[in-house]
Design a protein around this motif. Structure first.
Motif, short mmCIF file in Angstrom:
data_model
loop_
_atom_site.label_atom_id
_atom_site.label_comp_id
_atom_site.label_asym_id
_atom_site.label_seq_id
_atom_site.Cartn_x
_atom_site.Cartn_y
_atom_site.Cartn_z
N THR A 172 -26.39 125.69 59.97
CA THR A 172 -27.32 125.96 61.11
C THR A 172 -26.05 126.22 62.22
O THR A 172 -25.06 125.79 62.21
N LYS A 173 -26.68 126.65 63.35
CA LYS A 173 -25.51 126.67 64.37
C LYS A 173 -25.04 125.26 64.78
O LYS A 173 -23.96 125.19 65.26
N ASN A 174 -25.89 124.39 64.78
CA ASN A 174 -25.36 122.95 65.32
C ASN A 174 -25.51 121.78 64.14
O ASN A 174 -25.27 120.48 64.54
N ALA A 175 -25.86 122.18 62.96
CA ALA A 175 -26.16 121.03 62.01
C ALA A 175 -25.85 121.58 60.48
O ALA A 175 -25.90 122.85 60.39
N THR A 176 -25.62 120.90 59.65
CA THR A 176 -25.64 120.99 58.11
C THR A 176 -26.64 120.30 57.57
O THR A 176 -27.21 119.13 57.99
N VAL A 177 -27.63 121.24 56.96
CA VAL A 177 -29.11 120.41 56.63
C VAL A 177 -29.09 120.33 54.99
O VAL A 177 -28.63 121.04 54.16
N PHE A 178 -29.73 119.21 54.65
CA PHE A 178 -30.03 119.16 53.26
C PHE A 178 -31.58 118.90 53.01
O PHE A 178 -31.93 118.01 53.46
N VAL A 179 -32.06 119.83 52.28
CA VAL A 179 -33.58 119.61 52.04
C VAL A 179 -33.53 118.68 50.76
O VAL A 179 -32.85 118.85 49.87
N ILE A 180 -34.53 117.66 51.23
CA ILE A 180 -34.64 116.65 50.15
C ILE A 180 -36.07 116.51 49.80
O ILE A 180 -36.98 117.22 50.21
N GLY A 181 -36.22 115.84 48.47
CA GLY A 181 -37.54 115.80 47.91
C GLY A 181 -38.49 114.63 48.25
O GLY A 181 -39.37 114.39 47.35
N LYS A 182 -38.05 113.86 49.09
CA LYS A 182 -39.00 112.85 49.68
C LYS A 182 -38.71 112.40 51.07
O LYS A 182 -37.73 112.67 51.56
N VAL A 183 -39.73 111.86 51.59
CA VAL A 183 -39.68 111.44 53.04
C VAL A 183 -39.09 109.94 52.95
O VAL A 183 -39.44 109.14 52.39
N LEU A 184 -37.87 109.80 53.94
CA LEU A 184 -37.13 108.59 53.66
C LEU A 184 -37.94 107.50 54.79
O LEU A 184 -38.51 107.89 55.67
N THR A 185 -38.20 106.29 54.09
CA THR A 185 -38.84 105.29 55.05
C THR A 185 -37.54 104.46 55.70
O THR A 185 -36.83 103.83 54.70
N PRO A 186 -37.66 104.15 57.09
CA PRO A 186 -36.84 103.46 57.56
C PRO A 186 -36.80 102.00 57.34
O PRO A 186 -37.96 101.51 57.06
N PRO A 187 -35.81 101.12 57.32
CA PRO A 187 -35.90 99.65 56.89
C PRO A 187 -37.08 99.14 58.22
O PRO A 187 -36.97 99.40 59.21
N ALA A 188 -37.67 98.15 57.67
CA ALA A 188 -38.52 97.47 58.54
C ALA A 188 -37.59 96.81 59.87
O ALA A 188 -36.44 96.33 59.70
N ALA A 189 -38.17 96.74 61.07
CA ALA A 189 -37.28 96.52 62.19
C ALA A 189 -37.21 94.84 62.29
O ALA A 189 -37.98 93.96 61.62
#
Length: 189
Positions: A172-189
């Motif tokens: 894209t104009k400002n990014a490189t995109v990787f379409v992935i097969g799952k929603v990533l879950t951030p680590p617990a704070a």
């Protein structure tokens, strides 16, 4: 005007460039992955690889039929302008089926609570632009939310925190995109 099919085959078997671009910028010829078959092939279509390359990342995603749920989430958190204004980022974009795994009720709950949804979305964005080879070489990258993302595999078997890359190196104009097969879950704070 109706879109007509082209004789250009879907970029399903293209391998990432043998050498990593130092700036992470890719070309449409660098795209790889079986999921790329779901990207419109007509270059006149704004959701095609050629169309996406011309727009900043959030605008490009809004034209891609694989990313309608992600676009809805980005809009719900008012992150469109933030993503579009970044200079050079990497985005791990969950495809619609990845959001479907959350269930409609959970997605609606998150969309109604931008303060809960925003950190999840920020966990899918890296503040540096990488191509596939650059990600492989890094092995681990830091998300905007501060959490680490583990990169494993290579080529068509590339993963991010275990999520398969379905279509990678999308420019894209400002990014490189990787379409992935799952929603990533951030680590617990």
């Amino acid at each position: 005007m109706a879109s007509t099919a082209t004789n250009t085959p879907a970029p399903t078997t293209t391998k990432p460039s043998a050498t990593a671009a130092a700036d992470g910028v890719t070309k449409t010829s660098d795209v790889f992955g079986a999921g790329c078959a779901g990207v419109p092939q007509d270059p006149a279509n704004k959701g095609s690889l050629a169309g996406m390359a011309m727009d900043p990342v959030a605008t490009a995603a809004s034209n891609n039929p694989l990313l309608t749920k992600l676009v809805a989430a980005v809009k719900a958190t008012n992150l469109v302008d933030t993503l579009n204004s970044q200079e050079a980022i990497t985005v791990f974009a969950p495809a619609d089926p990845a959001f479907a795994e959350l269930g409609d009720a959970k997605f609606a709950e998150l969309a109604a609570n931008p303060n809960q949804l925003a950190p999840i979305l920020q966990y899918h964005v890296v503040g540096k632009r990488y191509d596939a080879k650059g990600l492989e070489q890094a092995g681990s990258v830091k998300a905007l939310s501060g959490g680490d993302l583990k990169i494993a595999g290579s080529g068509d078997s590339l993963t991010v925190n275990g999520a398969p890359v379905l279509c990678g190196n999308i420019p894209t104009k400002n990014a490189t995109v990787f379409v992935i097969g799952k929603v990533l879950t951030p680590p617990a704070a």
